[in-house]
Design a protein around this motif. Structure first.
Motif, mmCIF file in Angstrom:
data_model
loop_
_atom_site.group_PDB
_atom_site.id
_atom_site.type_symbol
_atom_site.label_atom_id
_atom_site.label_comp_id
_atom_site.label_asym_id
_atom_site.label_seq_id
_atom_site.Cartn_x
_atom_site.Cartn_y
_atom_site.Cartn_z
ATOM 1 N N GLU A 35 0.843 -1.199 0.000
ATOM 2 C CA GLU A 35 0.000 0.000 0.000
ATOM 3 C C GLU A 35 0.875 1.245 0.000
ATOM 4 O O GLU A 35 1.788 1.375 0.804
ATOM 5 N N LEU A 36 0.579 2.154 -0.905
ATOM 6 C CA LEU A 36 1.340 3.397 -1.036
ATOM 7 C C LEU A 36 0.399 4.588 -0.876
ATOM 8 O O LEU A 36 -0.786 4.509 -1.214
ATOM 9 N N ASP A 37 0.942 5.693 -0.375
ATOM 10 C CA ASP A 37 0.098 6.850 -0.048
ATOM 11 C C ASP A 37 -0.141 7.772 -1.242
ATOM 12 O O ASP A 37 -1.254 8.222 -1.493
ATOM 13 N N ASN A 38 0.911 8.079 -1.952
ATOM 14 C CA ASN A 38 0.815 9.090 -2.997
ATOM 15 C C ASN A 38 0.359 8.506 -4.331
ATOM 16 O O ASN A 38 0.350 7.296 -4.530
ATOM 17 N N TYR A 39 -0.011 9.419 -5.244
ATOM 18 C CA TYR A 39 -0.460 9.033 -6.585
ATOM 19 C C TYR A 39 0.505 9.615 -7.619
ATOM 20 O O TYR A 39 0.903 10.788 -7.531
ATOM 21 N N VAL A 294 4.036 13.960 -11.961
ATOM 22 C CA VAL A 294 3.562 14.718 -10.811
ATOM 23 C C VAL A 294 3.133 13.732 -9.735
ATOM 24 O O VAL A 294 2.440 12.748 -10.030
ATOM 25 N N VAL A 295 3.535 13.992 -8.505
ATOM 26 C CA VAL A 295 3.109 13.181 -7.369
ATOM 27 C C VAL A 295 2.157 14.017 -6.514
ATOM 28 O O VAL A 295 2.509 15.120 -6.078
ATOM 29 N N VAL A 296 0.928 13.517 -6.343
ATOM 30 C CA VAL A 296 -0.085 14.225 -5.547
ATOM 31 C C VAL A 296 -0.529 13.324 -4.401
ATOM 32 O O VAL A 296 -0.325 12.105 -4.419
ATOM 33 N N ASP A 297 -1.168 13.951 -3.381
ATOM 34 C CA ASP A 297 -1.570 13.143 -2.224
ATOM 35 C C ASP A 297 -2.972 12.569 -2.350
ATOM 36 O O ASP A 297 -3.331 11.651 -1.614
ATOM 37 N N ASP A 298 -3.792 13.118 -3.267
ATOM 38 C CA ASP A 298 -5.107 12.522 -3.513
ATOM 39 C C ASP A 298 -5.629 12.984 -4.866
ATOM 40 O O ASP A 298 -4.998 13.807 -5.533
ATOM 41 N N LYS A 305 2.933 17.263 -4.446
ATOM 42 C CA LYS A 305 4.055 17.021 -3.535
ATOM 43 C C LYS A 305 5.396 17.155 -4.251
ATOM 44 O O LYS A 305 6.324 17.772 -3.738
ATOM 45 N N LYS A 306 5.500 16.532 -5.435
ATOM 46 C CA LYS A 306 6.743 16.577 -6.195
ATOM 47 C C LYS A 306 6.427 16.711 -7.686
ATOM 48 O O LYS A 306 5.393 16.222 -8.151
ATOM 49 N N GLU A 317 6.870 20.297 -2.657
ATOM 50 C CA GLU A 317 6.035 20.954 -1.644
ATOM 51 C C GLU A 317 5.752 22.419 -1.984
ATOM 52 O O GLU A 317 5.867 23.307 -1.146
ATOM 53 N N GLY A 318 5.421 22.667 -3.243
ATOM 54 C CA GLY A 318 5.022 24.008 -3.660
ATOM 55 C C GLY A 318 6.148 24.976 -3.940
ATOM 56 O O GLY A 318 5.905 26.161 -4.186
ATOM 57 N N LYS A 319 7.407 24.498 -3.930
ATOM 58 C CA LYS A 319 8.550 25.380 -4.156
ATOM 59 C C LYS A 319 9.329 24.928 -5.381
ATOM 60 O O LYS A 319 9.628 23.737 -5.530
#
Length: 536
Positions: A35-39, A294-298, A305-306, A317-319
């Motif tokens: 199970e992984l958190d990010n997409y 692109v890596v997003v949290d949902d 995120k990246k 993280e937005g930078k």
């Protein structure tokens, strides 16, 4: 190696996977256990945007949007092309080359946009042919001269023929076009449309095979009206810097899902669909493609995120993780010092006069035709603040000393004037005011500043300088947005209720959008495509 829940846009599945990257390309994609958190998503592509409308140089624009997941754009540089021709297009390409964001361009098809205004340049078939030979020029830009297409204008048709010869698509621009005229327009080989404002309009065009670009910009926001049509792309068209501080396509995706769109369908509209249409080496998690990810949290809020471009981590993280050094550019402002009398509109006689009025529609580029009754004062027709009928003028800035005056409703100013050298598409100076004295001060301030935006109220002048072609600043988005916010607060204090008054003002000169607009040559009816008198 990047691990996460892969959003597979080909099979519309989501499963744990790892993406192996080699020399900037995706080498392999493997399903994994656990199970992984990010997409993991393909990088977002804005398939239709004018960078100049952000008031930022391409490199500054990249600094702003890449942290929001945008890895590529298809940019139409027709704003700067109308001011500086090929030199302006080359500036955009050169400045864009200094940042990781993948910039693809379209060859501006309508420079000038119409023969009914004065621009700073002309791009004919020879110049278009040269641009279309470039690998980073992926299409013929929006064909705004739809009367020329329908009427068989030989220059217009030659530009379309050249695009087809180079196997590159032709973008459309035909607001409210319908029936036989629409069929004629599409039959010339024009494939996309971003100007739909009504669901019925989009559906008719989609049924005839056009690819619908659902626009969500700063001034024109059509997503809520059009999302159920089943569009092909989500695009920005025009985005102001303060809106870019809030987000870009990530924000559009979030809104689309909130409205009820399936997340995977929405993501396809900013990835695989534009990549396929414009033949881009990006837009999907496919072996051999550019590793733009692109890596997003949902898949609801799309918090980024990246961001990876060509396999390199370019934002976290937005930078942004890259530096920006915008190129400087030249500018041109050749106009006389304007006097208050230059903005006076002569009446046809004493007493009441009926005048045509441009009526602003909030959130739309379209305007309505309206009229008002004004009282002549010493042979002059002033605006009427009580009726919200203000004076509007366009002052040509390329050395011919043209200017024209008319009336507008919807800005709600109670005092002062606002002006801008951003005035689509020829970018002459446009000004709205409650009195001719402040209008003259506003225009003369722009002449002194060599472009930008300005407010004038009770003798106090505030401005934002745009030294690149009178359209863009080399400052950061935060700096430009802060100055623009201040100008909008001053405009609000003067009575204006529009959410984006300067962007709305800039489109009052866009003759190819119905129904009533103004150029340096006069008041223009966008439906009959001819000039009309201010006084009826």
């Amino acid at each position: 190696m990047i691990k996460g829940n892969l959003v597979n846009l080909f099979t519309e599945e989501i499963y744990p996977a790892e993406v192996e990257i080699q020399e900037g390309k995706i080498k392999c994609v493997r399903e994994v256990k656990g199970e992984l958190d990010n997409y993991i998503l393909p990088g977002f592509i804005d398939a239709h945007i004018h960078i100049e409308s952000s008031m930022l140089t391409p490199s500054r624009f990249a600094q702003m949007v890449v942290p929001h997941g945008t890895t590529a754009v298809v940019a139409d540089p027709h704003e700067i092309a109308n001011v500086q021709g090929l030199a302006g297009v080359n500036y955009m390409i050169q400045d864009a080359a200094n940042v990781p964001l993948q910039f693809f361009f379209t060859a501006p098809s309508c420079v000038p946009a119409t023969p009914f205004e004065t621009s700073g340049a002309v791009l004919g078939p020879e110049e278009i042919d040269n641009l279309l030979q470039r690998d980073d020029v992926v299409a013929l830009g929006e064909m705004m001269n739809f009367p020329g297409v329908i009427g068989g204008d030989p220059v217009v048709l030659e530009k379309i023929r050249l695009a087809h010869e180079h196997s590159k698509p032709v973008d459309g621009h035909a607001p409210l076009l319908s029936g036989d005229d629409l069929c004629n327009y599409i039959a010339r080989g024009i494939s996309t449309e971003h100007e739909c404002s009504l669901r019925e309009e989009a559906l008719e065009k989609k049924r005839l095979g056009m690819r619908i670009m659902v626009r969500e910009g700063s001034s024109a926001q059509n997503l809520e009206e059009l999302w159920t049509v089943g569009g092909d792309f989500l695009v920005s068209d025009d985005r102001h810097p303060q809106d870019l501080l809030e987000g870009h396509l990530d924000q559009t995706l979030k809104k689309a899902v909130e409205l009820g769109m399936d997340p995977l369908k929405a993501i396809q509209m900013v990835t695989v669909h534009p990549a396929s249409h414009y033949h881009l080496d990006t837009g999907s998690v496919t072996p051999g493609k550019s590793a733009d990810l692109v890596v997003v949290d949902d898949l609801e809020k799309f918090n980024v995120k990246k961001v990876f471009i060509k396999g390199e981590l370019v934002a976290r993280e937005g930078k942004p993780l890259f530096n920006v050094q915008p190129l400087t550019g030249e500018n041109t402002f050749q106009l006389k010092t304007m006097m208050p009398s230059d903005f006076e509109i002569q009446s046809t006689g004493n007493g009441e006069n009926t005048v045509r009025v441009i009526e602003v529609m909030e959130g739309q580029l379209l305007t309505e035709k309206s009229q008002a009754t004004l009282e002549s004062v010493n042979g002059i027709l002033p605006g009427d603040i009580e009726q919200d009928v203000l004076q509007i003028a366009v002052v040509e800035r390329y050395g011919n000393n043209h200017h024209s005056n008319a009336f507008v409703k919807g800005f709600s100013l109670k005092k002062g004037a606002i002006a801008s050298s951003v005035a689509h598409d020829s970018h002459n100076i446009i000004v709205v005011g409650t009195n001719t004295k402040d209008m003259a001060v506003a225009v003369n301030t722009l002449k002194k500043n060599r472009g930008g935006l300005v407010t004038v109220g009770e003798g106090v002048v505030h401005s934002l300088k745009l030294p690149i072609a009178g359209l863009m600043s080399t400052q950061s988005a935060e700096e430009v947005a802060n100055q623009l916010n201040q100008l909008q607060e001053f405009t609000k204090a003067m009575g204006c209720k529009l959410s984006s008054p300067f962007m709305t003002l800039s489109f009052m000169a866009l003759l190819v959008i119905p129904k009533l607009k103004i150029s340096d040559q006069g008041l223009f009816d966008g439906e009959s495509f001819q000039f009309v008198d201010v006084i009826k």
